[in-house]
Design an enzyme around this catalytic site. Sequence first.
Site, PDB file in Angstrom:
ATOM      1  N   PHE A  13       0.836  -1.212   0.000  1.00 45.46           N
ATOM      2  CA  PHE A  13       0.000   0.000   0.000  1.00 45.46           C
ATOM      3  C   PHE A  13       0.877   1.271   0.000  1.00 45.46           C
ATOM      4  CE2 PHE A  13      -2.190   2.639   3.526  1.00 45.46           C
ATOM      5  CZ  PHE A  13      -2.706   3.555   2.619  1.00 45.46           C
ATOM      6  N   ILE A  14       1.601   1.519   1.066  1.00 49.59           N
ATOM      7  CA  ILE A  14       2.355   2.775   1.172  1.00 49.59           C
ATOM      8  C   ILE A  14       3.590   2.733   0.264  1.00 49.59           C
ATOM      9  CG2 ILE A  14       3.576   4.333   2.746  1.00 49.59           C
ATOM     10  CD1 ILE A  14       1.868   3.087   5.051  1.00 49.59           C
ATOM     11  N   ASP A  33      10.074  -7.340  -2.552  1.00 50.06           N
ATOM     12  CA  ASP A  33       8.790  -7.643  -1.917  1.00 50.06           C
ATOM     13  C   ASP A  33       8.512  -9.132  -2.096  1.00 50.06           C
ATOM     14  OD1 ASP A  33       5.838  -7.736  -1.389  1.00 50.06           O
ATOM     15  OD2 ASP A  33       6.049  -5.566  -1.319  1.00 50.06           O
ATOM     16  N   SER A  36       3.512 -11.091  -0.141  1.00 57.54           N
ATOM     17  CA  SER A  36       2.639 -11.765   0.829  1.00 57.54           C
ATOM     18  C   SER A  36       1.379 -10.955   1.098  1.00 57.54           C
ATOM     19  CB  SER A  36       3.383 -12.051   2.129  1.00 57.54           C
ATOM     20  OG  SER A  36       3.942 -10.866   2.651  1.00 57.54           O
ATOM     21  N   SER A  37       1.510  -9.631   1.144  1.00 58.73           N
ATOM     22  CA  SER A  37       0.299  -8.806   1.229  1.00 58.73           C
ATOM     23  C   SER A  37       0.270  -7.761   0.120  1.00 58.73           C
ATOM     24  CB  SER A  37       0.189  -8.127   2.598  1.00 58.73           C
ATOM     25  OG  SER A  37       1.255  -7.223   2.790  1.00 58.73           O
ATOM     26  N   SER A 115       8.270   3.083  10.995  1.00 55.04           N
ATOM     27  CA  SER A 115       7.870   2.640  12.323  1.00 55.04           C
ATOM     28  C   SER A 115       6.375   2.934  12.504  1.00 55.04           C
ATOM     29  CB  SER A 115       8.735   3.336  13.386  1.00 55.04           C
ATOM     30  OG  SER A 115       8.437   2.821  14.665  1.00 55.04           O
ATOM     31  N   TYR A 140       3.891  -6.374  17.664  1.00 53.28           N
ATOM     32  CA  TYR A 140       4.153  -5.476  16.530  1.00 53.28           C
ATOM     33  C   TYR A 140       4.813  -4.181  17.000  1.00 53.28           C
ATOM     34  CZ  TYR A 140       2.921  -2.272  12.675  1.00 53.28           C
ATOM     35  OH  TYR A 140       2.948  -1.334  11.670  1.00 53.28           O
ATOM     36  N   ARG A 267     -13.654  -3.481  20.227  1.00 57.00           N
ATOM     37  CA  ARG A 267     -12.644  -4.452  19.800  1.00 57.00           C
ATOM     38  C   ARG A 267     -11.612  -4.640  20.919  1.00 57.00           C
ATOM     39  NH1 ARG A 267      -9.505  -3.257  14.284  1.00 57.00           N
ATOM     40  NH2 ARG A 267      -8.246  -1.979  15.668  1.00 57.00           N
TER      41      ARG A 267
HETATM   42  P1  NAD Z   1       1.324  -3.525   3.261  1.00 59.95           P
HETATM   43  O1  NAD Z   1       1.036  -4.865   3.852  1.00 59.95           O
HETATM   44  O2  NAD Z   1       0.502  -3.068   2.104  1.00 59.95           O
HETATM   45  O3  NAD Z   1       2.867  -3.415   2.845  1.00 59.95           O
HETATM   46  C1  NAD Z   1       3.884  -4.249   3.353  1.00 59.95           C
HETATM   47  C2  NAD Z   1       4.630  -4.852   2.159  1.00 59.95           C
HETATM   48  O4  NAD Z   1       5.697  -5.669   2.650  1.00 59.95           O
HETATM   49  C3  NAD Z   1       3.739  -5.765   1.309  1.00 59.95           C
HETATM   50  O5  NAD Z   1       3.900  -5.453  -0.060  1.00 59.95           O
HETATM   51  C4  NAD Z   1       4.238  -7.168   1.624  1.00 59.95           C
HETATM   52  O6  NAD Z   1       4.048  -8.073   0.546  1.00 59.95           O
HETATM   53  C5  NAD Z   1       5.695  -6.898   1.936  1.00 59.95           C
HETATM   54  N1  NAD Z   1       6.298  -7.922   2.790  1.00 59.95           N
HETATM   55  C6  NAD Z   1       5.749  -8.507   3.892  1.00 59.95           C
HETATM   56  N2  NAD Z   1       6.595  -9.417   4.395  1.00 59.95           N
HETATM   57  C7  NAD Z   1       7.708  -9.401   3.600  1.00 59.95           C
HETATM   58  C8  NAD Z   1       8.925 -10.126   3.594  1.00 59.95           C
HETATM   59  N3  NAD Z   1       9.182 -11.079   4.511  1.00 59.95           N
HETATM   60  N4  NAD Z   1       9.841  -9.875   2.633  1.00 59.95           N
HETATM   61  C9  NAD Z   1       9.599  -8.925   1.683  1.00 59.95           C
HETATM   62  N5  NAD Z   1       8.439  -8.212   1.621  1.00 59.95           N
HETATM   63  C10 NAD Z   1       7.526  -8.447   2.579  1.00 59.95           C
HETATM   64  O7  NAD Z   1       1.238  -2.490   4.472  1.00 59.95           O
HETATM   65  P2  NAD Z   1       1.424  -0.915   4.519  1.00 59.95           P
HETATM   66  O8  NAD Z   1       0.264  -0.363   5.240  1.00 59.95           O
HETATM   67  O9  NAD Z   1       1.801  -0.381   3.179  1.00 59.95           O
HETATM   68  O10 NAD Z   1       2.675  -0.817   5.514  1.00 59.95           O
HETATM   69  C11 NAD Z   1       3.965  -0.397   5.087  1.00 59.95           C
HETATM   70  C12 NAD Z   1       4.823  -0.157   6.313  1.00 59.95           C
HETATM   71  O11 NAD Z   1       4.266   0.877   7.117  1.00 59.95           O
HETATM   72  C13 NAD Z   1       4.941  -1.383   7.229  1.00 59.95           C
HETATM   73  O12 NAD Z   1       6.261  -1.450   7.740  1.00 59.95           O
HETATM   74  C14 NAD Z   1       3.948  -1.077   8.348  1.00 59.95           C
HETATM   75  O13 NAD Z   1       4.289  -1.737   9.538  1.00 59.95           O
HETATM   76  C15 NAD Z   1       4.096   0.432   8.453  1.00 59.95           C
HETATM   77  N6  NAD Z   1       2.919   1.105   9.060  1.00 59.95           N
HETATM   78  C16 NAD Z   1       1.719   1.139   8.422  1.00 59.95           C
HETATM   79  C17 NAD Z   1       0.628   1.817   9.016  1.00 59.95           C
HETATM   80  C18 NAD Z   1      -0.725   1.924   8.364  1.00 59.95           C
HETATM   81  O14 NAD Z   1      -1.606   2.616   8.942  1.00 59.95           O
HETATM   82  N7  NAD Z   1      -0.947   1.356   7.195  1.00 59.95           N
HETATM   83  C19 NAD Z   1       0.791   2.425  10.267  1.00 59.95           C
HETATM   84  C20 NAD Z   1       2.026   2.339  10.888  1.00 59.95           C
HETATM   85  C21 NAD Z   1       3.093   1.701  10.262  1.00 59.95           C
HETATM   86  C1  UD1 Z   2      -3.596   1.345  12.946  1.00 58.61           C
HETATM   87  C2  UD1 Z   2      -2.774   0.482  11.987  1.00 58.61           C
HETATM   88  C3  UD1 Z   2      -1.564  -0.074  12.676  1.00 58.61           C
HETATM   89  C4  UD1 Z   2      -0.758   1.090  13.216  1.00 58.61           C
HETATM   90  C5  UD1 Z   2      -1.617   1.969  14.122  1.00 58.61           C
HETATM   91  C6  UD1 Z   2      -0.800   3.210  14.461  1.00 58.61           C
HETATM   92  C7  UD1 Z   2      -4.193  -0.472  10.265  1.00 58.61           C
HETATM   93  C8  UD1 Z   2      -4.960  -1.665   9.842  1.00 58.61           C
HETATM   94  N1  UD1 Z   2      -3.612  -0.595  11.474  1.00 58.61           N
HETATM   95  O1  UD1 Z   2      -4.154   0.546  14.028  1.00 58.61           O
HETATM   96  O2  UD1 Z   2      -0.749  -0.792  11.749  1.00 58.61           O
HETATM   97  O3  UD1 Z   2       0.343   0.598  13.946  1.00 58.61           O
HETATM   98  O4  UD1 Z   2      -2.789   2.393  13.439  1.00 58.61           O
HETATM   99  O5  UD1 Z   2      -1.593   4.199  15.004  1.00 58.61           O
HETATM  100  O6  UD1 Z   2      -4.071   0.520   9.579  1.00 58.61           O
HETATM  101  N2  UD1 Z   2     -12.978   0.073  13.678  1.00 58.61           N
HETATM  102  C9  UD1 Z   2     -14.363   0.095  13.598  1.00 58.61           C
HETATM  103  N3  UD1 Z   2     -14.958  -0.629  12.596  1.00 58.61           N
HETATM  104  C10 UD1 Z   2     -14.235  -1.365  11.679  1.00 58.61           C
HETATM  105  C11 UD1 Z   2     -12.818  -1.379  11.788  1.00 58.61           C
HETATM  106  C12 UD1 Z   2     -12.236  -0.657  12.811  1.00 58.61           C
HETATM  107  O7  UD1 Z   2     -15.035   0.741  14.399  1.00 58.61           O
HETATM  108  O8  UD1 Z   2     -14.845  -2.001  10.794  1.00 58.61           O
HETATM  109  C13 UD1 Z   2     -12.345   0.884  14.727  1.00 58.61           C
HETATM  110  C14 UD1 Z   2     -11.392   0.090  15.591  1.00 58.61           C
HETATM  111  O9  UD1 Z   2     -12.075  -0.565  16.620  1.00 58.61           O
HETATM  112  C15 UD1 Z   2     -10.454   1.203  16.085  1.00 58.61           C
HETATM  113  C16 UD1 Z   2     -10.437   2.203  14.920  1.00 58.61           C
HETATM  114  O10 UD1 Z   2     -11.559   1.890  14.108  1.00 58.61           O
HETATM  115  O11 UD1 Z   2     -10.987   1.820  17.226  1.00 58.61           O
HETATM  116  C17 UD1 Z   2      -9.175   2.131  14.076  1.00 58.61           C
HETATM  117  O12 UD1 Z   2      -8.911   0.754  13.788  1.00 58.61           O
HETATM  118  P1  UD1 Z   2      -7.864   0.294  12.658  1.00 58.61           P
HETATM  119  O13 UD1 Z   2      -8.122   1.017  11.407  1.00 58.61           O
HETATM  120  O14 UD1 Z   2      -7.898  -1.183  12.634  1.00 58.61           O
HETATM  121  O15 UD1 Z   2      -6.443   0.837  13.165  1.00 58.61           O
HETATM  122  P2  UD1 Z   2      -5.653   0.822  14.559  1.00 58.61           P
HETATM  123  O16 UD1 Z   2      -6.064  -0.329  15.407  1.00 58.61           O
HETATM  124  O17 UD1 Z   2      -5.744   2.210  15.124  1.00 58.61           O
END
Ligand code: NAD
Ligand code: UD1
Length: 311
Positions: A13-14, A33, A36-37, A115, A140, A267
């Site tokens: 995603f990011i 990559d 896996s996701s 992070s 995590y 949750r």
């Molecule tokens: P994502 O799952 O879309 O991206 C993670 C990528 O890493 C995927 O493309 C997956 O295939 C790849 N990957 C997983 N395991 C691997 C491995 N063993 N070897 C090589 N590639 C591998 O998730 P995202 O939301 O894009 O997250 C990107 C980064 O940002 C992650 O490090 C995540 O922990 C961090 N992050 C995301 C959020 C959020 O709100 N989305 C918040 C805080 C931190």
């Molecule tokens: C998110 C990130 C996590 C990151 C953290 C940092 C995702 C999936 N997770 O966790 O990787 O480390 O922020 O701040 O992006 N909720 C509902 N209905 C739903 C789904 C969720 O009410 O259908 C609520 C949850 O209970 C929660 C809030 O929405 O209170 C946010 O949940 P979620 O998007 O899963 O993210 P975080 O748990 O905050």
Amino acid sequence: MPAAYLVTGGAGFIGSHIVDALLARGDRVRVLDDLSSGSLENLPSGADFEQGCVTDYGLVARLTEGCRGVFHLAAIASVPRSVEDPLSVDRVNTQGTLCVLEAARRSGARVVFSSSAAVYGDSPELPKTEAMPAEPISPYGVQKLAGERYLYAFHRLHGLEGVALRYFNVFGPRQNPRSMYSGVITILCRRALRGEPLTVFGDGTQTRDFVYVRDVVAANLAAMEVPEAQAVIANVGTGQATTVLELAVAILKESGSRSEIQFGPPRAGDILHSRSDPSFAERAIGFRARVPLKQGLAETLEWFRQLGPEA
Ligand code: NAD
Ligand code: UD1
């Protein structure tokens, strides 16, 4: 000559948005990559793609060679998965980061490490500042904190330059819409467009700091340019809190959906409130979030519409 960068997790995603931005400004991009996701559908042509695991040190070292910097995003990005399966998630999230740091310090590349605000744990103090003690309550969060501490140690030991970015709740196009581990905005947008009820866990008064993916890309690019970055740690959030109920209402309004809002049990393990203090990031890396929630929601909904009914 254009600079070269490695983006681990660049099919995710990011990461895929970072790849887009680097290619758009003419840089050369390698992506590691394991899919896996992530998905190849996220990747623009023009990046050199290598399918493999971030814990494969030889592979990471080969791909890092000749790069100016590494954007390290590869991780199992799910708090609940890290709770269910801490051993294998730790291998990817901690060992993977260590592989990237070791390869980077040997080749002289800089590192921007993804992070998470999960390192703060559930202490009630708000907003979250980088000076607060990190007290993660999930594997995590511990793994992300370990990555930050390794970055610091590698800076002290080897002079490695790098920045750790603590993302708050990132949203936008390309977050996997079918994953049960997706963020609340992805889940609720999909449901709204399908006419399904929007599920709110608890009474909906819990708050989050939602930051749009384009801002997260900007934070990464800015972090890569910090001069002599001494393992800087910076929040990536907007500083604004939105309740989940306000969010659900905004999604209904923005999408024109007639879905109803359904309340379910809270949750387990949910943090009640999360909001960043963005001021240090502005001073340290020159980053400030710019995309308003409403605009980010509109762009995310538009992406869903383009995906069509199979999304
Ligand atoms: P994502 O799952 O879309 O991206 C993670 C990528 O890493 C995927 O493309 C997956 O295939 C790849 N990957 C997983 N395991 C691997 C491995 N063993 N070897 C090589 N590639 C591998 O998730 P995202 O939301 O894009 O997250 C990107 C980064 O940002 C992650 O490090 C995540 O922990 C961090 N992050 C995301 C959020 C959020 O709100 N989305 C918040 C805080 C931190
Ligand atoms: C998110 C990130 C996590 C990151 C953290 C940092 C995702 C999936 N997770 O966790 O990787 O480390 O922020 O701040 O992006 N909720 C509902 N209905 C739903 C789904 C969720 O009410 O259908 C609520 C949850 O209970 C929660 C809030 O929405 O209170 C946010 O949940 P979620 O998007 O899963 O993210 P975080 O748990 O905050």
